[in-house]
Design an enzyme around this catalytic site. Structure first.
Site, PDB file in Angstrom:
ATOM      1  N   HIS A  14      -4.716  17.514  40.546  1.00  0.00           N
ATOM      2  CA  HIS A  14      -4.568  17.313  39.087  1.00  0.00           C
ATOM      3  C   HIS A  14      -4.097  18.623  38.457  1.00  0.00           C
ATOM      4  O   HIS A  14      -4.864  19.574  38.337  1.00  0.00           O
ATOM      5  CB  HIS A  14      -5.918  16.899  38.470  1.00  0.00           C
ATOM      6  CG  HIS A  14      -5.846  16.622  37.002  1.00  0.00           C
ATOM      7  ND1 HIS A  14      -6.410  15.499  36.453  1.00  0.00           N
ATOM      8  CD2 HIS A  14      -5.294  17.305  35.961  1.00  0.00           C
ATOM      9  CE1 HIS A  14      -6.202  15.497  35.142  1.00  0.00           C
ATOM     10  NE2 HIS A  14      -5.532  16.594  34.824  1.00  0.00           N
ATOM     11  N   HIS A  16      -1.253  20.418  35.316  1.00  0.00           N
ATOM     12  CA  HIS A  16      -0.233  20.322  34.261  1.00  0.00           C
ATOM     13  C   HIS A  16       0.765  21.444  34.484  1.00  0.00           C
ATOM     14  O   HIS A  16       0.428  22.614  34.327  1.00  0.00           O
ATOM     15  CB  HIS A  16      -0.873  20.457  32.875  1.00  0.00           C
ATOM     16  CG  HIS A  16      -1.877  19.385  32.602  1.00  0.00           C
ATOM     17  ND1 HIS A  16      -1.548  18.209  31.963  1.00  0.00           N
ATOM     18  CD2 HIS A  16      -3.182  19.290  32.916  1.00  0.00           C
ATOM     19  CE1 HIS A  16      -2.627  17.439  31.893  1.00  0.00           C
ATOM     20  NE2 HIS A  16      -3.633  18.058  32.467  1.00  0.00           N
ATOM     21  N   LYS A 100      -1.281   7.443  35.510  1.00  0.00           N
ATOM     22  CA  LYS A 100      -2.307   8.141  34.742  1.00  0.00           C
ATOM     23  C   LYS A 100      -2.649   7.361  33.488  1.00  0.00           C
ATOM     24  O   LYS A 100      -1.777   7.012  32.701  1.00  0.00           O
ATOM     25  CB  LYS A 100      -1.803   9.541  34.350  1.00  0.00           C
ATOM     26  CG  LYS A 100      -2.771  10.343  33.471  1.00  0.00           C
ATOM     27  CD  LYS A 100      -4.023  10.767  34.211  1.00  0.00           C
ATOM     28  CE  LYS A 100      -5.071  11.365  33.278  1.00  0.00           C
ATOM     29  NZ  LYS A 100      -5.084  12.821  33.274  1.00  0.00           N
ATOM     30  N   HIS A 137      -8.279   9.561  32.698  1.00  0.00           N
ATOM     31  CA  HIS A 137      -8.939  10.490  31.771  1.00  0.00           C
ATOM     32  C   HIS A 137     -10.094   9.699  31.162  1.00  0.00           C
ATOM     33  O   HIS A 137      -9.882   8.851  30.299  1.00  0.00           O
ATOM     34  CB  HIS A 137      -7.969  10.976  30.684  1.00  0.00           C
ATOM     35  CG  HIS A 137      -8.595  11.989  29.774  1.00  0.00           C
ATOM     36  ND1 HIS A 137      -8.220  13.311  29.730  1.00  0.00           N
ATOM     37  CD2 HIS A 137      -9.614  11.873  28.881  1.00  0.00           C
ATOM     38  CE1 HIS A 137      -8.967  13.963  28.862  1.00  0.00           C
ATOM     39  NE2 HIS A 137      -9.824  13.114  28.318  1.00  0.00           N
ATOM     40  N   HIS A 175     -11.236  15.131  36.412  1.00  0.00           N
ATOM     41  CA  HIS A 175     -12.044  16.203  35.787  1.00  0.00           C
ATOM     42  C   HIS A 175     -13.409  15.708  35.300  1.00  0.00           C
ATOM     43  O   HIS A 175     -13.700  15.686  34.123  1.00  0.00           O
ATOM     44  CB  HIS A 175     -11.276  16.887  34.645  1.00  0.00           C
ATOM     45  CG  HIS A 175     -10.469  15.996  33.753  1.00  0.00           C
ATOM     46  ND1 HIS A 175     -10.994  14.911  33.098  1.00  0.00           N
ATOM     47  CD2 HIS A 175      -9.167  16.036  33.407  1.00  0.00           C
ATOM     48  CE1 HIS A 175     -10.049  14.335  32.397  1.00  0.00           C
ATOM     49  NE2 HIS A 175      -8.929  14.984  32.567  1.00  0.00           N
ATOM     50  N   LEU A 220     -10.567  19.707  27.622  1.00  0.00           N
ATOM     51  CA  LEU A 220     -11.052  18.329  27.497  1.00  0.00           C
ATOM     52  C   LEU A 220     -11.046  17.662  28.867  1.00  0.00           C
ATOM     53  O   LEU A 220     -10.048  17.801  29.591  1.00  0.00           O
ATOM     54  CB  LEU A 220     -10.165  17.543  26.515  1.00  0.00           C
ATOM     55  CG  LEU A 220     -10.353  17.942  25.055  1.00  0.00           C
ATOM     56  CD1 LEU A 220      -9.292  17.311  24.175  1.00  0.00           C
ATOM     57  CD2 LEU A 220     -11.748  17.559  24.554  1.00  0.00           C
ATOM     58  N   ASP A 248      -6.940  20.790  37.002  1.00  0.00           N
ATOM     59  CA  ASP A 248      -6.612  20.525  35.598  1.00  0.00           C
ATOM     60  C   ASP A 248      -6.089  21.784  34.915  1.00  0.00           C
ATOM     61  O   ASP A 248      -6.276  21.959  33.717  1.00  0.00           O
ATOM     62  CB  ASP A 248      -7.813  19.949  34.832  1.00  0.00           C
ATOM     63  CG  ASP A 248      -7.402  19.293  33.519  1.00  0.00           C
ATOM     64  OD1 ASP A 248      -6.196  18.988  33.348  1.00  0.00           O
ATOM     65  OD2 ASP A 248      -8.273  19.106  32.660  1.00  0.00           O
TER      66      ASP A 248
END
Ligand code: DOR
Ligand code: ZN
Length: 345
Positions: A14, A16, A100, A137, A175, A220, A248
């Site tokens: 995971h 970004h 996702k 999420h 997460h 988050l 994350d």
């Protein structure tokens, strides 16, 4: 005392990586430590089609350092209007590894997310049929739910009913941040697993709020009470194949974090393995690190294990206060601290 640890090359399930100049600035950090990564699709606009994912994958590959050996695994951002056939086509073509699910409004660039999972029933049915992973999420976004309870309420209102409806669906609860989440994943079937970030193993909510507001500890789902952190540490280091590494890592420019409305996200990619390893050592579980970092993820996704090895050594590792990126700075997780392990490759 163990002075070095050699493990199969790990993956980040995971991350970004962003786009444009930010992508250029951050991708090398992930590619240095990991062989593969599940790349989040929350760009603006989000990655919702096979063509968009292919183009994004090409931009990631073009931004890699010349000597990198790294494979980005692409994800499809689900919206209320996602076409099940697009998802099937992308999966069968090897472009999409997973989808996702962002509940609309839950986090950065989630405005196009799903407002009710009933709207994507057809997509989820197709995914269950083809064995494709749904990355979730797991937070509700209703204004009446306290932000510290969003994950527990999501389990009750959304995830538990969804898995009753589609018991074959493969789900990664991304997460994970709560004791309720750990319990849910532990007792669910083998088709449910979770990623755990380094920050949720290291910090509780005090890190954000004691002695001043500390925007670099804000992500988050938010870090919660100490008992939740302890439950996550037990889960991550337990050896259970249901829990695996997912950083994350979510870079935002320093000024976007240090603001009256600071962005959510912790940039942990530069020292991710060192950060996780500190936790495994503190929990006397170095022997379970390879499973968490390199084996449980591929097993769940049905992908081959990586062939190479990486070495971590016991040596002081100073984390800088900031890293230059484009025309700004990124503040890494553990900024200004000295970690006890160093990635040696
Ligand atoms: O803290 C976060 N940052 N959580 C997310 O879910 C998204 C991420 C981001 O993209 O910045
Ligand atoms: Zn994320």
């Amino acid at each position: 005392m163990t002075d070095s640890l050699t493990i199969r090359r790990p993956d980040d399930w995971h991350v970004h990586l962003r786009d444009g100049a930010m992508l250029e600035a951050v991708v090398g950090h992930t590619a240095r430590q990991f062989a593969r990564a599940i790349v989040m699709p929350n760009l603006s606009p989000p990655v919702t089609t096979v063509a968009a994912a292919e183009a994004y994958r090409d931009r990631i590959l073009a931004a890699l350092p010349a000597d990198a050996d790294f494979t980005p695994l692409m994800t499809c951002y689900l919206t209320n209007n996602t076409d099940p056939e697009e998802v099937r086509r992308g999966f069968e073509a090897g472009v999409f590894t997973a989808c996702k699910l962002y509940p609309a409004g839950a986090t950065t660039n989630s405005d196009s997310g799903v407002t009710d999972v009933a709207n994507i029933r057809g997509v989820l049915e197709t995914m269950a049929e083809i064995g494709m992973v749904l990355c979730v999420h797991g937070e509700v976004t209703h204004a009446d739910v306290d932000i510290f309870d969003r994950e527990a309420v999501f389990i009750e209102r959304v995830l538990a009913p969804l898995l009753e409806d589609l018991p074959q669906l493969k789900v990664v609860f991304e997460h994970l941040t709560s004791e309720e989440g750990v319990q849910f994943v532990e007792t669910a079937g083998a088709n449910v697993a979770a990623t755990i970030t380094p920050q949720h193993l290291h910090i509780n909510r005090n890190a954000m709020l004691v002695g001043g507001m500390r925007p670099h500890a804000y992500c988050l789902p938010v870090a919660k009470r100490e008992k939740h952190r302890l439950a996550l540490r037990r889960a991550a280091t337990s050896g259970s194949a249901k829990f695996f590494l997912g950083t994350d890592s979510a870079p935002h420019a320093r000024e976007a974090k240090e603001s009256a409305c600071g962005c959510a996200g912790i940039f942990n990619a530069p020292f991710a393995l060192e950060s996780y390893l500190a936790v495994f050592e503190e929990e006397d579980a170095l022997g379970n690190f390879e499973g968490f970092a390199s084996e449980h993820g591929p097993a769940f996704y049905g992908l081959p294990l990586n062939e190479g090895r990486v070495k971590l050594e016991r040596a002081e590792c100073d984390v800088p206060d900031g890293l230059d990126a484009d025309d700004t700075q990124l503040v890494p997780f553990h900024a200004g601290e000295t970690l006890r392990w160093r990635f040696a490759n």
